[in-house]
Motif scaffolding. Structure first.
Motif, PDB file in Angstrom:
ATOM      1  N   SER A  42       0.807  -1.215   0.000  1.00  0.00           N
ATOM      2  CA  SER A  42       0.000   0.000   0.000  1.00  0.00           C
ATOM      3  C   SER A  42       0.846   1.273   0.000  1.00  0.00           C
ATOM      4  O   SER A  42       0.382   2.331   0.408  1.00  0.00           O
ATOM      5  N   GLU A  43       2.078   1.179  -0.507  1.00  0.00           N
ATOM      6  CA  GLU A  43       2.957   2.347  -0.550  1.00  0.00           C
ATOM      7  C   GLU A  43       2.326   3.481  -1.357  1.00  0.00           C
ATOM      8  O   GLU A  43       2.391   4.650  -0.950  1.00  0.00           O
ATOM      9  N   ASP A  44       1.704   3.148  -2.499  1.00  0.00           N
ATOM     10  CA  ASP A  44       1.117   4.174  -3.359  1.00  0.00           C
ATOM     11  C   ASP A  44       0.026   4.966  -2.645  1.00  0.00           C
ATOM     12  O   ASP A  44      -0.111   6.170  -2.854  1.00  0.00           O
ATOM     13  N   PHE A  45      -0.747   4.302  -1.826  1.00  0.00           N
ATOM     14  CA  PHE A  45      -1.809   4.964  -1.068  1.00  0.00           C
ATOM     15  C   PHE A  45      -1.216   6.069  -0.201  1.00  0.00           C
ATOM     16  O   PHE A  45      -1.696   7.207  -0.200  1.00  0.00           O
ATOM     17  N   PHE A  46      -0.146   5.764   0.516  1.00  0.00           N
ATOM     18  CA  PHE A  46       0.463   6.743   1.407  1.00  0.00           C
ATOM     19  C   PHE A  46       1.246   7.799   0.637  1.00  0.00           C
ATOM     20  O   PHE A  46       1.306   8.962   1.053  1.00  0.00           O
ATOM     21  N   ILE A  47       1.802   7.428  -0.503  1.00  0.00           N
ATOM     22  CA  ILE A  47       2.491   8.411  -1.344  1.00  0.00           C
ATOM     23  C   ILE A  47       1.488   9.439  -1.859  1.00  0.00           C
ATOM     24  O   ILE A  47       1.759  10.646  -1.864  1.00  0.00           O
TER      25      ILE A  47
END
Length: 92
Positions: A42-47
């Protein structure tokens, strides 16, 4: 063996011990959160949240944290709703 310590010194030592415990717990929770982000991909969500709202720091006001958490919860709710009704969705 007992060593007498003045009450103010004892109080200061106890506060310091408590604060170090809180610091250790916060570092453990940070590591757990990091691992969970990578495990769930879920890195993209937080980015995306970072780009939209800016990065949180230790000096960020609580108001900013609340604003970002509300936006994240809303996005996750929309994502879950879209999944439930069968829409083709990408991770938020």
């Amino acid at each position: 063996m007992v060593i007498p310590v003045p009450v103010p010194t004892h109080s200061t030592l106890m506060r310091n011990h408590h604060n170090v415990g809180l610091l250790q717990a916060s570092l453990d929770l940070w590591d757990q959160a990091d691992q969970m982000v990578f495990r769930t991909h879920s890195e993209d969500f937080f980015i995306q949240l970072d780009h939209e709202f800016g990065s949180l720091t230790l000096h960020s006001p609580l108001r900013e944290l609340v604003r970002i958490v509300r936006a994240a919860v809303e996005r996750l709710g929309n994502y879950n709703r879209d999944c439930a009704i069968g829409r083709d969705v990408n991770w938020p």
